[in-house]
Design a protein around this motif. Structure first.
Motif, PDB file in Angstrom:
ATOM      1  N   TYR A   3     -72.576  35.002 -31.087  1.00 28.91           N
ATOM      2  CA  TYR A   3     -72.189  36.191 -31.839  1.00 28.91           C
ATOM      3  C   TYR A   3     -73.401  37.109 -31.941  1.00 28.91           C
ATOM      4  O   TYR A   3     -74.519  36.654 -32.181  1.00 28.91           O
ATOM      5  CB  TYR A   3     -71.702  35.816 -33.234  1.00 28.91           C
ATOM      6  CG  TYR A   3     -70.528  34.876 -33.219  1.00 28.91           C
ATOM      7  CD1 TYR A   3     -69.235  35.352 -33.044  1.00 28.91           C
ATOM      8  CD2 TYR A   3     -70.714  33.509 -33.371  1.00 28.91           C
ATOM      9  CE1 TYR A   3     -68.151  34.479 -33.028  1.00 28.91           C
ATOM     10  CE2 TYR A   3     -69.638  32.633 -33.354  1.00 28.91           C
ATOM     11  CZ  TYR A   3     -68.362  33.131 -33.182  1.00 28.91           C
ATOM     12  OH  TYR A   3     -67.295  32.275 -33.160  1.00 28.91           O
ATOM     13  N   THR A   5     -75.133  40.768 -33.569  1.00 29.73           N
ATOM     14  CA  THR A   5     -75.112  41.864 -34.540  1.00 29.73           C
ATOM     15  C   THR A   5     -76.195  42.866 -34.170  1.00 29.73           C
ATOM     16  O   THR A   5     -77.155  42.531 -33.477  1.00 29.73           O
ATOM     17  CB  THR A   5     -75.372  41.358 -35.976  1.00 29.73           C
ATOM     18  OG1 THR A   5     -76.608  40.650 -35.993  1.00 29.73           O
ATOM     19  CG2 THR A   5     -74.249  40.469 -36.464  1.00 29.73           C
ATOM     20  N   VAL A  31     -76.364  33.657 -35.946  1.00 29.22           N
ATOM     21  CA  VAL A  31     -75.962  34.889 -35.265  1.00 29.22           C
ATOM     22  C   VAL A  31     -77.203  35.480 -34.589  1.00 29.22           C
ATOM     23  O   VAL A  31     -78.281  35.506 -35.177  1.00 29.22           O
ATOM     24  CB  VAL A  31     -75.353  35.898 -36.261  1.00 29.22           C
ATOM     25  CG1 VAL A  31     -75.123  37.244 -35.613  1.00 29.22           C
ATOM     26  CG2 VAL A  31     -74.041  35.365 -36.832  1.00 29.22           C
ATOM     27  N   THR A  73     -71.878  43.711 -26.195  1.00 29.04           N
ATOM     28  CA  THR A  73     -71.555  44.601 -27.305  1.00 29.04           C
ATOM     29  C   THR A  73     -71.652  43.833 -28.626  1.00 29.04           C
ATOM     30  O   THR A  73     -71.099  42.741 -28.747  1.00 29.04           O
ATOM     31  CB  THR A  73     -70.128  45.173 -27.152  1.00 29.04           C
ATOM     32  OG1 THR A  73     -70.058  45.857 -25.908  1.00 29.04           O
ATOM     33  CG2 THR A  73     -69.788  46.132 -28.274  1.00 29.04           C
ATOM     34  N   ASN A  75     -70.896  42.355 -32.205  1.00 25.85           N
ATOM     35  CA  ASN A  75     -69.640  42.056 -32.904  1.00 25.85           C
ATOM     36  C   ASN A  75     -69.573  42.745 -34.257  1.00 25.85           C
ATOM     37  O   ASN A  75     -68.485  42.879 -34.835  1.00 25.85           O
ATOM     38  CB  ASN A  75     -69.498  40.546 -33.089  1.00 25.85           C
ATOM     39  CG  ASN A  75     -69.533  39.807 -31.769  1.00 25.85           C
ATOM     40  OD1 ASN A  75     -70.565  39.218 -31.427  1.00 25.85           O
ATOM     41  ND2 ASN A  75     -68.465  39.851 -31.011  1.00 25.85           N
ATOM     42  N   ALA A  76     -70.718  43.163 -34.788  1.00 24.06           N
ATOM     43  CA  ALA A  76     -70.780  43.888 -36.065  1.00 24.06           C
ATOM     44  C   ALA A  76     -72.111  44.628 -36.125  1.00 24.06           C
ATOM     45  O   ALA A  76     -73.078  44.240 -35.470  1.00 24.06           O
ATOM     46  CB  ALA A  76     -70.646  42.934 -37.248  1.00 24.06           C
ATOM     47  N   SER A 100     -63.555  49.599 -33.144  1.00 28.11           N
ATOM     48  CA  SER A 100     -63.175  48.220 -33.474  1.00 28.11           C
ATOM     49  C   SER A 100     -64.343  47.391 -34.017  1.00 28.11           C
ATOM     50  O   SER A 100     -64.139  46.281 -34.503  1.00 28.11           O
ATOM     51  CB  SER A 100     -62.592  47.517 -32.240  1.00 28.11           C
ATOM     52  OG  SER A 100     -63.588  47.410 -31.231  1.00 28.11           O
ATOM     53  N   ILE A 101     -65.554  47.926 -33.948  1.00 31.50           N
ATOM     54  CA  ILE A 101     -66.721  47.186 -34.451  1.00 31.50           C
ATOM     55  C   ILE A 101     -66.884  47.459 -35.948  1.00 31.50           C
ATOM     56  O   ILE A 101     -67.052  48.611 -36.350  1.00 31.50           O
ATOM     57  CB  ILE A 101     -68.006  47.586 -33.699  1.00 31.50           C
ATOM     58  CG1 ILE A 101     -67.887  47.259 -32.209  1.00 31.50           C
ATOM     59  CG2 ILE A 101     -69.219  46.885 -34.306  1.00 31.50           C
ATOM     60  CD1 ILE A 101     -69.069  47.711 -31.383  1.00 31.50           C
ATOM     61  N   ALA A 189     -69.312  39.438 -37.782  1.00 33.44           N
ATOM     62  CA  ALA A 189     -69.551  39.150 -36.369  1.00 33.44           C
ATOM     63  C   ALA A 189     -68.897  37.834 -35.956  1.00 33.44           C
ATOM     64  O   ALA A 189     -68.416  37.687 -34.826  1.00 33.44           O
ATOM     65  CB  ALA A 189     -71.047  39.103 -36.084  1.00 33.44           C
ATOM     66  N   ARG A 190     -68.851  36.883 -36.880  1.00 34.42           N
ATOM     67  CA  ARG A 190     -68.261  35.580 -36.593  1.00 34.42           C
ATOM     68  C   ARG A 190     -66.749  35.559 -36.799  1.00 34.42           C
ATOM     69  O   ARG A 190     -66.119  34.515 -36.686  1.00 34.42           O
ATOM     70  CB  ARG A 190     -68.927  34.513 -37.461  1.00 34.42           C
ATOM     71  CG  ARG A 190     -70.408  34.302 -37.114  1.00 34.42           C
ATOM     72  CD  ARG A 190     -71.115  33.443 -38.145  1.00 34.42           C
ATOM     73  NE  ARG A 190     -70.498  32.134 -38.277  1.00 34.42           N
ATOM     74  CZ  ARG A 190     -70.779  31.092 -37.492  1.00 34.42           C
ATOM     75  NH1 ARG A 190     -71.682  31.216 -36.532  1.00 34.42           N
ATOM     76  NH2 ARG A 190     -70.206  29.940 -37.684  1.00 34.42           N
ATOM     77  N   GLY A 191     -66.177  36.736 -37.134  1.00 34.09           N
ATOM     78  CA  GLY A 191     -64.724  36.842 -37.250  1.00 34.09           C
ATOM     79  C   GLY A 191     -64.169  36.606 -38.634  1.00 34.09           C
ATOM     80  O   GLY A 191     -62.951  36.565 -38.819  1.00 34.09           O
TER      81      GLY A 191
END
Length: 199
Positions: A3, A5, A31, A73, A75-76, A100-101, A189-191
Motif C-alpha cells: 500500500y 501513501t 504502509v 499511484t 492509495n491515499a 478516487s484517491i 490506503a489499506r482500504g
C-alpha cells in the motif's frame, strides 16, 4: 500487497512533526510512504512556523508529486503544511485529476487568516477527511462552508478525538495528536473506510 501513501508536507529534521514524524507512523501501519516537501524547518526554530529555512516554488512541489505519480499511484494522500496560495492551487489542480484517491488534510500549523482562506478555497473542497485542532474550533463554521458534504471533520485535542460530520456523528479516542492524520491516511490506503476500523 503493498500500500502506498503520499504525504505532502514540511520537513522537520527533529522528527517531531511533518514528513519525518509521519514516516514513523506509516512504518508502524505497514504502509510505504512517498513524500513531497513543501517547506524546510530547523529544530532551532521548531515552533516558529513564520520563518521556515526554505519554501520551494509551487513548480518544485508539483514536480515532486508528478514523480511520485509516475510510479505506483498512491492509495491515499495527506496534505499537511503548505505555505503559499500558488502551491495550494497547484496541488489541488493536480490531485483533482484523481477523484478516487482519498485525501486527508490537517490544520496543524497556526495559519494566519489569509493562509486559512486559501486553504479553505483550494484544498478543503477535495478533502475526504479534515483534521482540526480543538484550539481552532472557532473556524469550524468557515470550514463547513467549503468542504464537500461527504467529508468528515476530525476535531483533536492532546487526549481525545471527536469526529463531526454533517450527520453530527462523534467518536472519541486517546491517541498521539500528531499521528492522527497519518493513521487515517494509512488506514484509507489499506482500504479501511469506517472510523472505527482505523483505531
Amino acid at each position: 500487497m503493498t500500500y502506498f501513501t503520499l504525504n505532502i508536507s514540511h520537513s522537520d529534521n527533529s522528527c517531531q512533526s511533518g514528513i519525518q514524524h509521519g514516516l514513523k507512523t506509516y512504518q508502524a501501519q505497514r504502509v510505504f510512504n512517498l513524500t513531497a516537501i513543501t517547506a524546510l524547518y530547523n529544530t532551532a526554530v521548531y515552533d516558529n512556523y513564520e520563518n521556515p529555512l526554505f519554501i520551494p516554488e509551487s513548480k518544485v512541489i508539483i514536480d515532486q508529486i508528478q514523480t511520485v505519480f509516475s510510479g505506483p499511484t498512491p492509495n491515499a494522500v495527506k496534505i499537511g503544511t503548505v505555505l503559499s496560495k500558488e502551491s495550494m492551487i497547484a496541488i489541488t489542480e493536480f490531485l483533482s485529476a484523481f477523484p478516487s484517491i482519498p485525501i486527508v488534510t490537517e490544520m496543524t500549523v497556526k495559519m494566519n487568516d489569509a493562509l486559512f482562506n486559501d486553504w479553505c478555497l483550494s484544498i478543503l473542497p477535495i478533502a475526504s477527511f479534515v483534521v482540526l485542532p480543538k484550539d481552532q474550533l472557532a473556524r469550524l463554521k468557515d470550514i463547513k462552508k467549503h468542504i464537500n458534504k461527504e467529508a468528515v471533520i476530525i476535531i483533536i485535542s492532546p487526549t481525545d478525538i471527536c469526529v463531526d460530520n454533517y450527520n453530527n456523528t462523534t467518536y472519541s479516542h486517546s491517541l498521539d495528536m500528531m499521528s492522527i492524520g497519518d493513521i487515517i491516511t494509512a488506514s484509507l490506503a489499506r482500504g479501511m473506510t469506517s472510523f472505527e476500523q482505523m483505531f
